[in-house]
Design an enzyme around this catalytic site. Structure first.
Site, mmCIF file in Angstrom:
data_model
loop_
_atom_site.group_PDB
_atom_site.id
_atom_site.type_symbol
_atom_site.label_atom_id
_atom_site.label_comp_id
_atom_site.label_asym_id
_atom_site.label_seq_id
_atom_site.Cartn_x
_atom_site.Cartn_y
_atom_site.Cartn_z
ATOM 1 N N GLY A 148 1.015 3.959 -62.569
ATOM 2 C CA GLY A 148 0.057 2.931 -62.154
ATOM 3 C C GLY A 148 0.723 1.698 -61.597
ATOM 4 N N CYS A 149 0.507 0.932 -60.643
ATOM 5 C CA CYS A 149 1.368 -0.338 -60.134
ATOM 6 C C CYS A 149 1.046 -1.168 -61.147
ATOM 7 C CB CYS A 149 0.756 -0.932 -58.905
ATOM 8 S SG CYS A 149 -1.214 -1.052 -58.776
ATOM 9 N N ASN A 150 0.133 -1.439 -61.745
ATOM 10 C CA ASN A 150 -0.001 -2.504 -62.819
ATOM 11 C C ASN A 150 0.960 -2.009 -64.194
ATOM 12 O OD1 ASN A 150 -1.971 -4.028 -61.625
ATOM 13 N ND2 ASN A 150 -3.638 -3.152 -62.634
#
Length: 342
Positions: A148-150
């Protein structure tokens, strides 16, 4: 040698970002693009900024010919991805950009995504795609699960600190700002300009965001015991980028020195001088992550601030970095583009 690649879900933002990056890659060529809702359309009509490229017409996945394809990027929605991937030809190497193979425990997947996993055998063989920490496993993998980017942003700030034991593992807060492209391209009322512009708001507060599953999995594995961080993301009226301010209890100089040592040979992780703050503006449309450390006025506390582009280093750039490793290519190939500024 040139490798043939295909992109499934090319009509979304991460699919378009993959096309942008691979277009100038010296060892890859795009031979197939799928976009079921846009099947039959030219990529130039879906994304006019790519009109200068000679690209295949979008097809359905069912109509795509995988003969001669070496690697597939799967940029499909969560839950859809696993159903497609389990039926792909066995000769293909696969980089998945969805959440479907990130969590190793099927029970964790069901907890965070609300349904049982439909491709358990492939879930067991998937390698977690945070390149800087899993590159040896990625090199020999058939299926790599993009982060996930976060989750990637928070991990770049924290993994070396947790591994070295230089911070209090029971007192970690991740306060994160996320641009709107992270929500995808589909129409949503809360993402209309009139709803989003001139404001910012927290979402998935109180420990409900799905990327917490990745934080729990990865940080607990590193520490050898459960580690549960507090994490709140905030949606901001920007197109691209993530900035995370991570509050930790530990000596600021030790924290800084630990991060510098961990990333001194990493081409895409840039440590700023002590006390400097990174900015989303400085990593835009690049595969770089900038990290700064700031001493807090309270003794024994500091902030680690990390920023990356959610569509590039947080997703499509990371996917290409992993694909390079899987195909035996230099890890940085096609990815050393400078950030776009202003």
């Amino acid at each position: 040698m040139t490798y043939n690649v295909a992109i499934l879900g090319a009509s979304g933002y991460t699919g378009a970002e993959l096309v942008r990056l691979i277009a100038t890659h010296p060892s890859m060529q795009i031979v197939g693009l799928s976009g079921n809702s846009k099947a039959g359309m030219a990529m130039a009509d879906v994304f006019p900024h790519l009109r200068h490229l000679d690209l295949p017409v979008l097809t359905t996945i069912e109509d795509m010919d995988f003969d001669g394809v070496d690697l597939v990027f799967c940029a499909l929605p969560h839950a859809t991805s696993q159903l497609v991937i389990k039926d792909l030809p066995k000769h293909l190497k696969i980089v998945d950009l969805s959440a479907d193979f990130r969590l190793r425990d099927p029970a964790d997947y069901e907890k965070w995504y609300g349904k049982p996993h439909a491709a358990l055998e492939m879930q067991a063989e998937a390698v977690y795609g945070l390149t800087e920490f899993y590159r040896d496993d990625i090199k020999g993998a058939r299926l790599v699960a993009g982060t996930g980017c976060n989750a990637a942003t928070g991990q770049y700030a924290l993994r070396p600190l947790i591994a070295a034991g230089v911070i209090d593992l029971d007192d970690i807060i991740i306060d994160l700002l996320a641009a709107v492209s992270g929500a995808g391209r589909s129409l949503k009322e809360n993402l209309l300009h009139a709803e989003l512009s001139e404001g910012a708001h927290a979402y998935s507060a109180g420990g409900t965001h799905r990327h917490l599953g990745e934080f729990d999995q990865e940080f607990s594995k590193l520490a050898g015991r459960p580690v549960h961080v507090q994490f709140t993301p905030h949606l901001i009226p920007a197109n691209r980028g993530i900035l995370a301010t991570v509050y930790v209890k530990g000596d600021a100089q030790v924290v800084y020195d630990t991060l510098v040592a961990a990333y001194k040979d990493e081409p895409f992780i840039i440590m700023l001088p002590m006390g400097q703050h990174p900015s989303i503006k400085h990593i835009r449309a690049s595969n770089f992550c900038h990290i700064g450390v700031v001493k807090d006025r309270i003794d024994g506390r500091c902030q680690v601030i990390a920023t990356l582009d959610n569509l590039t280093k947080g997703s499509s750039g990371q996917a290409l970095q992993n694909a390079n490793l899987m195909l035996g290519l230099p890890e940085t190939e096609g990815l050393m583009l400078a950030p776009v500024f202003p």
